[in-house]
Design an enzyme around this catalytic site. Sequence first.
Site, PDB file in Angstrom:
ATOM      1  CG  LEU A 123      -2.135  -0.946   1.184  1.00 16.93           C
ATOM      2  CD1 LEU A 123      -3.010  -0.789   2.423  1.00 16.93           C
ATOM      3  CD2 LEU A 123      -2.999  -0.729  -0.069  1.00 16.93           C
ATOM      4  CB  CYS A 182       7.337 -10.453 -12.152  1.00 15.67           C
ATOM      5  SG  CYS A 182       8.708 -11.608 -12.101  1.00 15.67           S
ATOM      6  NE  ARG A 210      14.583  -8.816 -16.119  1.00 10.50           N
ATOM      7  CZ  ARG A 210      14.619 -10.129 -15.875  1.00 10.50           C
ATOM      8  NH1 ARG A 210      14.371 -10.990 -16.841  1.00 10.50           N
ATOM      9  NH2 ARG A 210      14.903 -10.581 -14.674  1.00 10.50           N
TER      10      ARG A 210
HETATM   11  P1  NAD Z   1      16.399 -14.298 -16.652  1.00  5.71           P
HETATM   12  O1  NAD Z   1      16.229 -13.684 -17.976  1.00  5.71           O
HETATM   13  O2  NAD Z   1      17.138 -13.557 -15.583  1.00  5.71           O
HETATM   14  O3  NAD Z   1      17.086 -15.732 -16.778  1.00  5.71           O
HETATM   15  C1  NAD Z   1      16.779 -16.674 -17.757  1.00  5.71           C
HETATM   16  C2  NAD Z   1      18.041 -17.478 -18.048  1.00  5.71           C
HETATM   17  O4  NAD Z   1      17.722 -18.565 -18.911  1.00  5.71           O
HETATM   18  C3  NAD Z   1      19.140 -16.679 -18.735  1.00  5.71           C
HETATM   19  O5  NAD Z   1      20.337 -16.787 -18.021  1.00  5.71           O
HETATM   20  C4  NAD Z   1      19.234 -17.325 -20.124  1.00  5.71           C
HETATM   21  O6  NAD Z   1      20.536 -17.296 -20.651  1.00  5.71           O
HETATM   22  C5  NAD Z   1      18.804 -18.740 -19.809  1.00  5.71           C
HETATM   23  N1  NAD Z   1      18.352 -19.510 -20.970  1.00  5.71           N
HETATM   24  C6  NAD Z   1      17.562 -19.130 -22.002  1.00  5.71           C
HETATM   25  N2  NAD Z   1      17.415 -20.131 -22.879  1.00  5.71           N
HETATM   26  C7  NAD Z   1      18.119 -21.184 -22.395  1.00  5.71           C
HETATM   27  C8  NAD Z   1      18.359 -22.504 -22.846  1.00  5.71           C
HETATM   28  N3  NAD Z   1      17.824 -22.950 -23.991  1.00  5.71           N
HETATM   29  N4  NAD Z   1      19.121 -23.315 -22.097  1.00  5.71           N
HETATM   30  C9  NAD Z   1      19.675 -22.859 -20.955  1.00  5.71           C
HETATM   31  N5  NAD Z   1      19.486 -21.621 -20.472  1.00  5.71           N
HETATM   32  C10 NAD Z   1      18.731 -20.787 -21.190  1.00  5.71           C
HETATM   33  O7  NAD Z   1      14.913 -14.619 -16.144  1.00  5.71           O
HETATM   34  P2  NAD Z   1      14.400 -14.710 -14.629  1.00  5.71           P
HETATM   35  O8  NAD Z   1      14.130 -13.343 -14.104  1.00  5.71           O
HETATM   36  O9  NAD Z   1      15.272 -15.637 -13.876  1.00  5.71           O
HETATM   37  O10 NAD Z   1      12.976 -15.400 -14.865  1.00  5.71           O
HETATM   38  C11 NAD Z   1      12.861 -16.756 -15.229  1.00  5.71           C
HETATM   39  C12 NAD Z   1      11.395 -17.154 -15.116  1.00  5.71           C
HETATM   40  O11 NAD Z   1      10.972 -17.032 -13.742  1.00  5.71           O
HETATM   41  C13 NAD Z   1      10.432 -16.267 -15.899  1.00  5.71           C
HETATM   42  O12 NAD Z   1       9.371 -17.044 -16.385  1.00  5.71           O
HETATM   43  C14 NAD Z   1       9.921 -15.278 -14.858  1.00  5.71           C
HETATM   44  O13 NAD Z   1       8.661 -14.773 -15.168  1.00  5.71           O
HETATM   45  C15 NAD Z   1       9.862 -16.152 -13.628  1.00  5.71           C
HETATM   46  N6  NAD Z   1       9.991 -15.432 -12.362  1.00  5.71           N
HETATM   47  C16 NAD Z   1      10.880 -14.400 -12.237  1.00  5.71           C
HETATM   48  C17 NAD Z   1      11.002 -13.752 -11.001  1.00  5.71           C
HETATM   49  C18 NAD Z   1      11.958 -12.598 -10.846  1.00  5.71           C
HETATM   50  O14 NAD Z   1      11.839 -11.870  -9.853  1.00  5.71           O
HETATM   51  N7  NAD Z   1      12.908 -12.390 -11.752  1.00  5.71           N
HETATM   52  C19 NAD Z   1      10.241 -14.172  -9.902  1.00  5.71           C
HETATM   53  C20 NAD Z   1       9.368 -15.240 -10.065  1.00  5.71           C
HETATM   54  C21 NAD Z   1       9.246 -15.867 -11.300  1.00  5.71           C
END
Ligand code: NAD
Length: 449
Positions: A260, A270, A340
Site C-alpha cells: 500500500l 514480472c 527491466r
Molecule cells: P532471466 O532472464 O534472468 O534468466 C533466464 C536465463 O535462462 C538466462 O540466463 C538465459 O541465458 C537462460 N536460458 C535461455 N534459454 C536457455 C536454454 N535454452 N538453455 C539454458 N538456459 C537458457 O529470467 P528470470 O528473471 O530468472 O525469470 C525466469 C522465469 O521465472 C520467468 O518465467 C519469470 O517470469 C519467472 N519469475 C521471475 C522472477 C523474478 O523476480 N525475476 C520471480 C518469479 C518468477
Amino acid sequence: MKSMLQIGVIGTGYVGLVHAITMAEFGMHVVAMDIVEEKIKQLQSGLIPIYEPGLEILLMKNQKEKKIEFTTDMKKTVENSDVVFIAVGTPPQADGSADLQYVKAVAEEIGKFINKDIVIVNKSTVPVGTGKIVKAIIKEQINKRNVQYKFDVVSNPEFLREGKAVEDCLLPDRVVIGTESEFGRERMEEVYDTLIKSKVPILFTSIETAEMIKYASNAFLAVKISYINEMAMLAEKVGADIHEIARGMGLDTRISPKFLNAGPGYGGSCFPKDTQAIVEIGKEYQEDMLVIQAAIQANKNQSKKIVEKMIKVLAEKKKLKDATVGVWGLSFKPETDDMREAPSIPIIQALVKEGIHIKTYCPQGMKEAAWRLSKEQKYIEYCTDQYSAVKGVDLLVIITEWEQFKMADISKVKQLMSGDIVYDLRNIFYKDDTVMEQFEYYGVGCVKK
Ligand code: NAD
C-alpha cells in the site's frame, strides 16, 4: 541409506541461479546449466553475474562443499539429474502473451537426453496449459528415440522477490506444486524435505491450478499497487494524506498494510509482463480480465501524470532546455540491478524529450540503464555517488528508495543543488521536517505543508 538427490537447473538468471544455490544449500547435488558461456565461466569462478544480496556467500560455501557445479552442457545436466527444473525466461510477445520459445526449446532438449526415470519441473511463469505442452514435447522426443522412461512434468512456480531472493527461497511463505502423479509428488516431497520439516505450507494442486496461482498472485499485487496509486492521485487533489489513508486501510486485517505504498507505478520483470499475459490468457478463453486491464492502464498513467507535474513545476522556474534534473535510483526497486520495465526509464525519457539534462546515481542500475537509455545518452551523466548527482541540479527526483538515499546528508544536498525542488516518488522524506523546511517538496499523495 538414501542416495543424495541429483538436481538439474536450466537457466541461471534471477530465478534459476538462486533456486540452484538454495537446492545445494538444502543438501542436494546441483548441476546448473545456461547457454550463455560467459555467465557460466563467471559462476565457475565463484562470481555471480547479478546483484542479489547474500547470494555470493552462499555460492562460495556450496562450491567449496562441491554441492554445485555450472555447465553449458545440457546432456550432462539431464543425464545426471533425478529432477530437472526449467527456469528460463518467458518474456512478453508484442501482443502481451508469454513467449514460450525458450521453455519449448529446453523441453525438446530434455527429451533428447533423458536416460532414466525423471521429474521435469517448470519454475518459469507460464500460461495455463504449458505443463501439458512440455509433457507432449518430451514424450515426442522419447518416442522418436524408441526408449521408455517414466517421467512426469510438475509445475512449481517461483514467488521470490528480487533483492530478497535468498531469504525468500530459503524460507518461502508457501510452495505450490502442481502434479498429477504419485511419482512426481514423492520426488517433490524429497526436494522440499527441508522446507516440509520447517513447516512451510506445501500446496499440492493440479498443474493448471499451480500455473494459475502464480499469475493470480502477481496480478493481485499489481492491482493493489495501482489501487493505492489512484487513491494517492485523488488524495493530493482533495487535500488528504495517502500515508494516513494507507495506514487506516492497512490496519484492517482483511486488507493488510503490505503493498500500500504509493509511488511511480510498478515495474520489474514480472508484474508488467504477467498482468499482460493473464489478460491474453483471458482472451483465449473469452473471459475479460477487467480489473487487471484497469490496473495496467492506471499503471501506465501513473508515471505519465507524475512527469507532467514535475515538468510543470520546473517550467515555472526555468527554461526546460537549460534545466538539469538529478535522479536518485534507476533499478526498478532497491537491492537489485534489474532494470527491466523500471519506471526510471519512461520518466527519464520524458524529461529528456523536453530537452532537460539528467545527472544520475544508482548503486546497481547504472550499467544496464546506460544501454537501455542509449538514445538519450548525450543528455545523461552517470555519477560516481549520490552527491555528485545533485551538484548544480534544479530538481532532485528520487525514483528508487535505496537505503543510502534515506540516510543522505540533506544539508549537503541543499548546498550542492542549484534549485530547491525535491520530487520524492517513494515518499522517503515525507515526515522529515529538515527536508520540508529547506526544499520545495513534492511526494506522491502527500498533503503539502
Ligand atoms: P532471466 O532472464 O534472468 O534468466 C533466464 C536465463 O535462462 C538466462 O540466463 C538465459 O541465458 C537462460 N536460458 C535461455 N534459454 C536457455 C536454454 N535454452 N538453455 C539454458 N538456459 C537458457 O529470467 P528470470 O528473471 O530468472 O525469470 C525466469 C522465469 O521465472 C520467468 O518465467 C519469470 O517470469 C519467472 N519469475 C521471475 C522472477 C523474478 O523476480 N525475476 C520471480 C518469479 C518468477
